[in-house]
Design a protein around this motif. Structure first.
Motif, PDB file in Angstrom:
ATOM      1  N   LEU A  28       7.032  -3.777  -2.387  1.00  0.00           N
ATOM      2  CA  LEU A  28       7.910  -3.797  -3.559  1.00  0.00           C
ATOM      3  C   LEU A  28       8.431  -5.196  -3.841  1.00  0.00           C
ATOM      4  N   ILE A  29       8.570  -5.987  -2.808  1.00  0.00           N
ATOM      5  CA  ILE A  29       8.892  -7.415  -2.950  1.00  0.00           C
ATOM      6  C   ILE A  29       7.617  -8.136  -2.490  1.00  0.00           C
ATOM      7  N   PRO A  30       6.825  -8.644  -3.427  1.00  0.00           N
ATOM      8  CA  PRO A  30       5.508  -9.187  -3.072  1.00  0.00           C
ATOM      9  C   PRO A  30       5.562 -10.198  -1.927  1.00  0.00           C
ATOM     10  N   LYS A  31       4.633 -10.026  -0.977  1.00  0.00           N
ATOM     11  CA  LYS A  31       4.597 -10.893   0.202  1.00  0.00           C
ATOM     12  C   LYS A  31       4.460 -12.363  -0.182  1.00  0.00           C
ATOM     13  N   ALA A  32       3.754 -12.643  -1.255  1.00  0.00           N
ATOM     14  CA  ALA A  32       3.550 -14.033  -1.689  1.00  0.00           C
ATOM     15  C   ALA A  32       4.862 -14.721  -2.049  1.00  0.00           C
ATOM     16  N   LEU A  33       5.907 -13.933  -2.322  1.00  0.00           N
ATOM     17  CA  LEU A  33       7.194 -14.511  -2.725  1.00  0.00           C
ATOM     18  C   LEU A  33       8.239 -14.511  -1.603  1.00  0.00           C
ATOM     19  N   HIS A  34       7.898 -14.001  -0.429  1.00  0.00           N
ATOM     20  CA  HIS A  34       8.879 -13.871   0.654  1.00  0.00           C
ATOM     21  C   HIS A  34       9.503 -15.204   1.059  1.00  0.00           C
ATOM     22  N   ASP A  35       8.782 -16.311   0.868  1.00  0.00           N
ATOM     23  CA  ASP A  35       9.345 -17.603   1.266  1.00  0.00           C
ATOM     24  C   ASP A  35      10.081 -18.317   0.134  1.00  0.00           C
ATOM     25  N   LYS A  36      10.145 -17.701  -1.046  1.00  0.00           N
ATOM     26  CA  LYS A  36      10.857 -18.305  -2.177  1.00  0.00           C
ATOM     27  C   LYS A  36      12.362 -18.151  -1.971  1.00  0.00           C
ATOM     28  N   THR A  37      13.116 -19.200  -2.274  1.00  0.00           N
ATOM     29  CA  THR A  37      14.567 -19.189  -2.079  1.00  0.00           C
ATOM     30  C   THR A  37      15.224 -18.059  -2.858  1.00  0.00           C
ATOM     31  N   THR A  75      12.820  -7.095 -10.659  1.00  0.00           N
ATOM     32  CA  THR A  75      13.165  -5.935 -11.482  1.00  0.00           C
ATOM     33  C   THR A  75      12.576  -4.619 -10.987  1.00  0.00           C
ATOM     34  N   TYR A  76      11.304  -4.620 -10.661  1.00  0.00           N
ATOM     35  CA  TYR A  76      10.598  -3.371 -10.320  1.00  0.00           C
ATOM     36  C   TYR A  76      10.423  -3.251  -8.814  1.00  0.00           C
ATOM     37  N   ASN A  77      11.546  -3.375  -8.081  1.00  0.00           N
ATOM     38  CA  ASN A  77      11.481  -3.451  -6.630  1.00  0.00           C
ATOM     39  C   ASN A  77      11.859  -2.154  -5.917  1.00  0.00           C
ATOM     40  N   HIS A  78      11.802  -1.044  -6.628  1.00  0.00           N
ATOM     41  CA  HIS A  78      11.930   0.273  -6.004  1.00  0.00           C
ATOM     42  C   HIS A  78      11.242   1.303  -6.894  1.00  0.00           C
ATOM     43  N   ARG A  79      10.952   2.450  -6.323  1.00  0.00           N
ATOM     44  CA  ARG A  79      10.163   3.480  -7.006  1.00  0.00           C
ATOM     45  C   ARG A  79      10.750   3.848  -8.372  1.00  0.00           C
ATOM     46  N   GLU A  80      12.045   4.066  -8.431  1.00  0.00           N
ATOM     47  CA  GLU A  80      12.681   4.490  -9.678  1.00  0.00           C
ATOM     48  C   GLU A  80      12.548   3.418 -10.755  1.00  0.00           C
ATOM     49  N   ALA A  81      12.661   2.152 -10.363  1.00  0.00           N
ATOM     50  CA  ALA A  81      12.513   1.057 -11.335  1.00  0.00           C
ATOM     51  C   ALA A  81      11.090   1.011 -11.874  1.00  0.00           C
TER      52      ALA A  81
END
Length: 106
Positions: A28-37, A75-81
């Motif tokens: 839900l939170i893309p792995k490619a962005l995990h290191d972004k501040t 924005t779309y980081n959970h099922r309901e979203a």
């Protein structure tokens, strides 16, 4: 010693269309962005890792067709979203009526 991070168990069916088919893990939170501040400020490490949905390949493809990685993280980081988006909701409703072996054309 910190508690180990445990990923949610795999269900028997897609968490979007509810079909019993092979599943993939959607972060839900893309792995490619995990290191972004901006991601690290919003989500704890454990949340970044464990925030997942088990979805079929067709639903997974559609999610990534509709949303950028940044939109997914912010924005779309959970099922309901995800299901709040009419385009994805109508796709999921359509796909839910299809047999398990059905795969939409790309």
């Amino acid at each position: 010693m910190p508690e180990p991070i445990r990923l949610p168990p795999q269900p028997d069916a897609c968490e979007l269309c509810a079909r019993s088919v092979a599943l993939t893990r959607h972060h839900l939170i893309p792995k490619a962005l995990h290191d972004k501040t901006y991601v690290q400020k919003r989500y704890a490490r454990s949340e970044r890792i464990t925030a997942t949905l088990w979805v079929c390949r067709a639903c997974h493809n559609q999610i990534h067709r509709l949303f950028s990685e940044k939109e997914l993280a912010l924005t779309y980081n959970h099922r309901e979203a995800l299901l709040s988006d009419e385009r994805l909701r109508s796709f999921v409703a359509w796909l839910a009526s299809k047999p398990a072996g059905f795969m939409p054309r790309p």
